[in-house]
Write a protein that holds these residues in place. Structure first.
Motif, PDB file in Angstrom:
ATOM      1  N   THR A   1       0.834  -1.202   0.000  1.00 17.96           N
ATOM      2  CA  THR A   1       0.000   0.000   0.000  1.00 17.96           C
ATOM      3  C   THR A   1       0.868   1.251   0.000  1.00 17.96           C
ATOM      4  OG1 THR A   1      -1.382  -1.272   1.492  1.00 17.96           O
ATOM      5  CG2 THR A   1      -2.038   0.990   1.054  1.00 17.96           C
TER       6      THR A   1
ATOM      7  N   TRP B   1       3.911   1.498  -0.959  1.00 14.98           N
ATOM      8  CA  TRP B   1       4.617   1.594  -2.239  1.00 14.98           C
ATOM      9  C   TRP B   1       3.721   2.233  -3.292  1.00 14.98           C
ATOM     10  CZ3 TRP B   1       9.641  -0.316  -3.206  1.00 14.98           C
ATOM     11  CH2 TRP B   1      10.044  -0.179  -4.530  1.00 14.98           C
ATOM     12  N   LEU B   2       2.482   1.739  -3.371  1.00 14.46           N
ATOM     13  CA  LEU B   2       1.541   2.294  -4.342  1.00 14.46           C
ATOM     14  C   LEU B   2       1.337   3.786  -4.131  1.00 14.46           C
ATOM     15  CD1 LEU B   2      -1.572   0.073  -5.051  1.00 14.46           C
ATOM     16  CD2 LEU B   2       0.098   0.959  -6.648  1.00 14.46           C
TER      17      LEU B   2
ATOM     18  N   ILE C   1       3.315   6.013  -2.485  1.00  8.63           N
ATOM     19  CA  ILE C   1       4.498   6.841  -2.703  1.00  8.63           C
ATOM     20  C   ILE C   1       4.929   6.856  -4.157  1.00  8.63           C
ATOM     21  CG2 ILE C   1       6.904   7.189  -2.086  1.00  8.63           C
ATOM     22  CD1 ILE C   1       6.387   5.869   0.530  1.00  8.63           C
ATOM     23  N   PHE C   2       4.969   5.688  -4.789  1.00  6.72           N
ATOM     24  CA  PHE C   2       5.580   5.638  -6.118  1.00  6.72           C
ATOM     25  C   PHE C   2       4.590   5.591  -7.249  1.00  6.72           C
ATOM     26  CE2 PHE C   2       9.724   5.681  -4.688  1.00  6.72           C
ATOM     27  CZ  PHE C   2       9.929   4.768  -3.667  1.00  6.72           C
ATOM     28  N   PHE C   3       3.305   5.633  -6.946  1.00 10.46           N
ATOM     29  CA  PHE C   3       2.341   5.633  -8.029  1.00 10.46           C
ATOM     30  C   PHE C   3       1.347   6.782  -7.902  1.00 10.46           C
ATOM     31  CE2 PHE C   3       0.350   3.860 -11.594  1.00 10.46           C
ATOM     32  CZ  PHE C   3      -1.008   3.911 -11.414  1.00 10.46           C
TER      33      PHE C   3
ATOM     34  N   PRO D   1       3.211  10.383  -7.640  1.00 11.89           N
ATOM     35  CA  PRO D   1       3.661  10.875  -8.949  1.00 11.89           C
ATOM     36  C   PRO D   1       2.512  11.335  -9.829  1.00 11.89           C
ATOM     37  CG  PRO D   1       4.833   8.885  -8.410  1.00 11.89           C
ATOM     38  CD  PRO D   1       3.799   9.064  -7.342  1.00 11.89           C
ATOM     39  N   LEU D   2       1.394  10.570  -9.816  1.00 12.73           N
ATOM     40  CA  LEU D   2       0.250  10.982 -10.638  1.00 12.73           C
ATOM     41  C   LEU D   2      -0.286  12.322 -10.170  1.00 12.73           C
ATOM     42  CD1 LEU D   2      -1.796   7.762 -11.391  1.00 12.73           C
ATOM     43  CD2 LEU D   2      -0.557   9.225 -12.961  1.00 12.73           C
TER      44      LEU D   2
ATOM     45  N   PHE E   1       1.468  14.663  -8.838  1.00 17.05           N
ATOM     46  CA  PHE E   1       2.392  15.660  -9.358  1.00 17.05           C
ATOM     47  C   PHE E   1       2.050  16.039 -10.791  1.00 17.05           C
ATOM     48  CE2 PHE E   1       4.775  16.403  -5.867  1.00 17.05           C
ATOM     49  CZ  PHE E   1       5.678  15.450  -5.461  1.00 17.05           C
ATOM     50  N   VAL E   2       1.755  15.009 -11.591  1.00 17.92           N
ATOM     51  CA  VAL E   2       1.401  15.282 -12.988  1.00 17.92           C
ATOM     52  C   VAL E   2       0.167  16.166 -13.041  1.00 17.92           C
ATOM     53  CG1 VAL E   2       0.774  14.285 -15.197  1.00 17.92           C
ATOM     54  CG2 VAL E   2       2.339  13.076 -13.717  1.00 17.92           C
TER      55      VAL E   2
ATOM     56  N   TYR F   1       1.130  19.640 -12.127  1.00 13.24           N
ATOM     57  CA  TYR F   1       1.870  20.243 -13.230  1.00 13.24           C
ATOM     58  C   TYR F   1       0.952  20.686 -14.357  1.00 13.24           C
ATOM     59  CZ  TYR F   1       6.833  19.718 -12.200  1.00 13.24           C
ATOM     60  OH  TYR F   1       8.094  19.857 -11.699  1.00 13.24           O
TER      61      TYR F   1
ATOM     62  N   TRP G   1       6.641  20.966 -19.780  1.00 11.27           N
ATOM     63  CA  TRP G   1       6.108  19.903 -18.952  1.00 11.27           C
ATOM     64  C   TRP G   1       4.647  20.098 -18.578  1.00 11.27           C
ATOM     65  CZ3 TRP G   1      10.047  17.425 -15.108  1.00 11.27           C
ATOM     66  CH2 TRP G   1      11.196  17.065 -15.821  1.00 11.27           C
TER      67      TRP G   1
ATOM     68  N   SER H   1       1.834  17.385 -19.288  1.00  9.43           N
ATOM     69  CA  SER H   1       1.061  16.799 -18.200  1.00  9.43           C
ATOM     70  C   SER H   1      -0.429  16.872 -18.491  1.00  9.43           C
ATOM     71  CB  SER H   1       1.353  17.528 -16.889  1.00  9.43           C
ATOM     72  OG  SER H   1       2.736  17.587 -16.670  1.00  9.43           O
TER      73      SER H   1
ATOM     74  N   SER I   1      -1.301  14.242 -20.957  1.00 12.36           N
ATOM     75  CA  SER I   1      -1.307  12.914 -20.344  1.00 12.36           C
ATOM     76  C   SER I   1      -2.602  12.686 -19.590  1.00 12.36           C
ATOM     77  CB  SER I   1      -0.135  12.755 -19.378  1.00 12.36           C
ATOM     78  OG  SER I   1       1.065  13.049 -20.017  1.00 12.36           O
TER      79      SER I   1
ATOM     80  N   MET J   1      -5.643   9.985 -20.026  1.00 12.56           N
ATOM     81  CA  MET J   1      -6.131   9.097 -18.969  1.00 12.56           C
ATOM     82  C   MET J   1      -7.631   9.258 -18.762  1.00 12.56           C
ATOM     83  SD  MET J   1      -3.214   8.779 -16.076  1.00 12.56           S
ATOM     84  CE  MET J   1      -2.379  10.348 -16.109  1.00 12.56           C
TER      85      MET J   1
END
Lengths: 272, 308
Positions: B28, B30-31, B33-35, B38-39, B41-42, B45, B281, B285, B288, B292
């Motif tokens: 959980t 990991w998801l 922090i690293f998923f 980041p989304l 942030f996008v 942005y 960027w 973003s 992107s 999605m």
């Protein structure tokens, strides 16, 4: 012995057969021609001028290529190992425990599978840039960004594979162990994990292939110092097309073939 | 003394059990922090603006989204949808036929063999497969070279007939098979066809064969049975196959980049340019996220249709 006339004979219908074999031809002819021409003694790669292994020599002696390939291997290995652990934890908790927001958790887990690769690559690029992830680490730590990205999109796939296998788990085995006074941890270690071995192997191969094959996400998280094999081939392709690329490609195809055979072998072994 | 040991044993046991439970929370974290972060942030942005060469400022502007709707980008979005759609359609037709061939084969050995035959290229590195297509399609590639030989051969016939050589067919002009929309679609089908075949094969295998036999008994031909009996029964598999082909095709970057010309750009290529070339960027973003949202919309439509 007379042949029984089959009622359902779609597979013997002419147009079905025609399209099937055409598709096979369509799939394989570019690959086979590519492999055949890797032995062609001609730089321009068109007319057959004789058998040679010199492009294989060139490929093996290409230091950048070897470095890229070893980077890819290391990334794939580390990513696979950690993905297996994370995937197992995920699958086990979804299978075993009840907790609030379980449905949301399941949904969130399927996101890395469904999201378009470019969106994920972009988000990783922005993320590592935003938190000022160090970019001047020594090897192999500079591969960490790529490894993290690979783990993130791999472990949900592993979780799916392990979950599928867990569906077949016979609870009576667990109940029998509990009758014999084994603790939860022992049950886990002695029964569930050995049961999951085929799932670990197929999940592991899946994660390994996904990582080795990945281009887009790696393209966004790599730097000139951390080139992986697909990224290197991409830049070679943009630069010029030489039979060297044919040679490397053939080697990769053979490796893939080997991995696939291994996977199949294990699958058939465990089906008994 | 005994109480002391007992207390510590139970305390250690509690810590052990607690850490055991928290281990299961690692995925959980990991998801998140690293998923998810980041989304986010996008997303942030996409509302920012370019300040100077390397810095961006969050100004909660809608400028990036508005720019995405300009004709030049809108046309690329529509073209991507159209190309991905055509690819999916071709994959559906071919995939159905191939799956039917394999699934209805009575021999289990042959079935597995054919399935393997289809899947094996799928395991090959995508770059290698795309390169193989380039080698086949380019003006000095295998198709054109064979075509050239044929051309020269036919020309030499005119020689044989006593006419001026080249009189029969004129100068050889190679076929422009690469760097256009057709090449991109061919490449997309080449890469994505296995994705379509797998779910179709899955449902076809599990299909109750007696329906088909009954249909034949009642006098229907193969094609009628196909459309009236088989297809409705495997609609679940068809939907899965359509999604699993269309979504990656829409977001594909490599195929249009390597096989396409200047006018065969798809969404992913534009996005990549914003990050690697134009350094815009925020705009990348927003594109992107629009991609999605579009895909999310399509998946939502599918679930809606399923629940009807």
């Amino acid at each position: 012995m007379s042949k029984k006339k089959l009622i359902i004979d779609y597979h013997q219908t002419w147009w079905v057969k025609f399209f099937f074999w055409s598709t096979i031809f369509f799939f394989y002819s570019p690959i086979i021609t590519l492999m055949a021409f890797s032995f062609n003694n001609s730089r321009r790669n068109i007319v057959w001028r004789g058998f040679t292994l010199k492009y294989y020599e060139k490929a093996i002696n290409n230091i950048d290529l070897l470095e890229a390939f070893s980077n890819s291997l290391i990334i794939a290995l580390v990513s696979t190992l950690i993905s297996l652990v994370l995937g197992f934890l995920t699958a086990y908790s979804l299978w075993r425990f009840k907790f609030p927001f379980k449905a949301i958790y399941e949904g969130a887990l399927s996101l890395p599978i469904v999201i378009p690769e470019i969106a994920m690559g972009v988000s990783m690029l922005i993320f590592f840039n935003q938190i000022n992830w160090p970019t001047d680490l020594s090897w192999p730590y500079n591969l960490s960004a790529i490894i993290i990205a690979h783990i993130t999109f791999s472990f949900p796939f592993v979780a799916v594979v392990i979950r599928a296998r867990l569906q077949n788990f016979n609870f009576e085995q667990e109940e029998a162990a509990m009758d014999l006074c084994a603790s939860q941890l022992r049950i886990l270690w002695d029964i569930v994990i050995p049961f999951l071995k085929p799932a670990f192997i197929s999940g592991g191969i899946l994660a390994f292939t996904l990582s080795l094959d990945d281009f887009v996400i790696t393209f966004f998280t790599s730097t000139p110092n951390t080139v992986t094999f697909p990224v290197k081939v991409y830049s070679m392709l943009r630069f010029s097309v030489t039979p060297e690329i044919n040679a490397i490609s053939t080697i990769m195809i053979l490796i893939t073939f080997l991995l696939a055979s291994l996977g199949l072998y294990y699958q058939s072994k465990f089906k008994k | 003394m005994k109480e002391f040991i007992a207390f510590h044993q139970s305390f250690l046991k509690k810590i052990f059990q607690f850490s055991l439970k928290t281990i299961f929370l690692i995925p959980t974290f990991w998801l998140i922090i690293f998923f998810l972060i980041p989304l986010t942030f996008v997303w942030i942005y996409s509302f920012s603006e370019v300040q100077d060469i390397i810095s961006f400022k969050l100004t909660w502007t809608l400028k990036n989204y508005r720019e995405a709707f300009e004709p030049v980008y809108l046309s690329i979005i529509f073209k991507s949808i159209w190309m991905a759609g055509l690819t999916t359609l071709i994959c559906l037709v071919l995939g159905l036929i191939v799956s039917i061939f394999i699934a209805f084969n009575p021999s289990k050995v042959l079935k597995n063999f054919f399935l393997l035959l289809i899947i094996l290229p799928f395991w090959t590195n995508m770059l290698i497969r795309t390169y193989a297509l380039i080698a086949v399609l380019r003006t000095t590639g295998y198709i054109n070279k064979s075509y050239n030989y044929l051309w020269d051969f036919l020309n030499s016939i005119s020689n044989f007939l006593g006419l001026d050589s080249q009189a029969l067919l004129g100068d050889f002009t190679p076929l422009n098979l690469l760097y256009n929309n057709g090449a991109v679609i061919l490449g997309l089908v080449y890469i994505h066809l296995p994705f379509m075949i797998l779910p179709l094969f899955g449902v076809l295998e599990k299909l109750e064969k007696s329906y088909i036999e009954a249909s034949f008994d009642l006098g229907a031909g193969k094609i009628t049975t196909l459309f009236k009996v088989i297809l409705p029964k495997i609609s679940e598999g068809i939907y899965a196959g359509l999604l699993i082909t269309f979504i990656p095709a829409l977001g594909s970057f490599l195929t249009p980049d390597l096989l396409g010309g200047n006018d065969s750009q798809m969404i992913a290529n534009v996005i990549e340019r914003q990050f690697k070339g134009a350094n815009d960027w925020p705009f990348g973003s927003s594109l992107s996220f629009l991609l999605m949202y579009l895909l999310f919309f399509i998946v939502a439509m599918k679930s809606l249709m399923k629940n009807k």
